[in-house]
Design an enzyme around this catalytic site. Structure first.
Site: not given
Ligand code: AMP
Length: 218
Positions: A14, A89, A128, A161, A172
């Site tokens: 993504k 999400r 990653r 990360r 996740r």
């Molecule tokens: P990402 O970088 O999009 O994988 O997001 C990393 C982490 O941030 C996720 O595992 C969640 O803990 C939190 N997070 C990011 N976007 C959201 C969202 N829209 N709703 C809830 N938690 C989020």
């Protein structure tokens, strides 16, 4: 004008596709994950609260993410279209987003779901690496930097990360399957869903993504 949601598990590509599209089309990318990591880095109270969830691979509560998102959406660069990476999400977030956009007379034009099987996701996510400065991403096997652990673009040392460790990635993926996967039906019912096969190189996936964007603009 493009107003696009990108759906996909962690490691589905993504973020990589979001950056590609944004560069080509000059539209804003909103990544709630990046916004959350920024506030964690700033060490604020809310950042500490976020960290409890991200470290465990759990979604942050809807209201906290919605506040963060809404502030970002108000910025002028979003007026010409945007691409949402990692938001919404949950169904509650998708419904809240729909209300916000209807109020602005700016409905979504497309929801792209990038599909990759769980086994592949896990391998991709744990390999990653990213550059803390320019956010460029790499993979130890599939997209290695020229010099191990060093960003090709700026020479910074690459990082992993905190939530790309195996146990956290598994949590996740579980959160995605439980809470985010239902959004596929939500957007299918609104006739804006487009599935894209996420296997292959970023360029191969990018070609499929471009075809979906073009067919939605037609
Ligand atoms: P990402 O970088 O999009 O994988 O997001 C990393 C982490 O941030 C996720 O595992 C969640 O803990 C939190 N997070 C990011 N976007 C959201 C969202 N829209 N709703 C809830 N938690 C989020």
């Amino acid at each position: 004008m493009m107003r696009v949601v990108l759906l996909g598990k962690p490691g589905s590509g993504k973020g990589t596709q979001a950056r590609r599209i944004a560069e080509a089309a000059d539209i804003a990318v909103i990544s709630t994950g990046e916004l959350i990591r920024d506030s964690i880095r700033q060490g604020t109270e809310i950042g500490k609260e976020f960290r409890r969830y991200t470290d465990a691979g759990l979604l942050v509560p809807d209201q906290l993410v919605l506040d963060l998102f809404q502030q970002r959406l108000e910025k002028p660069d979003c007026a010409h279209g945007f691409l949402l990476d990692g938001f919404p999400r949950t169904l509650a977030q998708a419904e809240a987003l729909e209300k916000m956009l209807v109020a602005r007379a700016q409905p979504l034009t497309l929801a792209l779901s990038i599909r990759v099987p769980d086994e592949v996701i896990i391998e991709r996510a744990i390999g990653r690496r990213f550059c803390p400065k320019d956010k460029h991403s790499y993979h130890v096997s599939y997209a290695p930097p020229k010099v191990p652990d060093i960003c090709d673009l700026c020479g910074s040392k690459l990082q992993q990360r905190a939530d790309d460790k195996r146990e956290v990635v598994l949590a996740r993926v579980q959160e995605y399957n439980d809470k985010t996967a239902p959004l596929v039906d939500f957007y299918a019912a609104r006739h804006i869903l487009h599935d894209v096969d996420g296997l292959g190189t970023p360029e191969q996936v990018g070609m499929r993504v471009d075809a979906a964007l073009q067919s939605s603009a037609a």
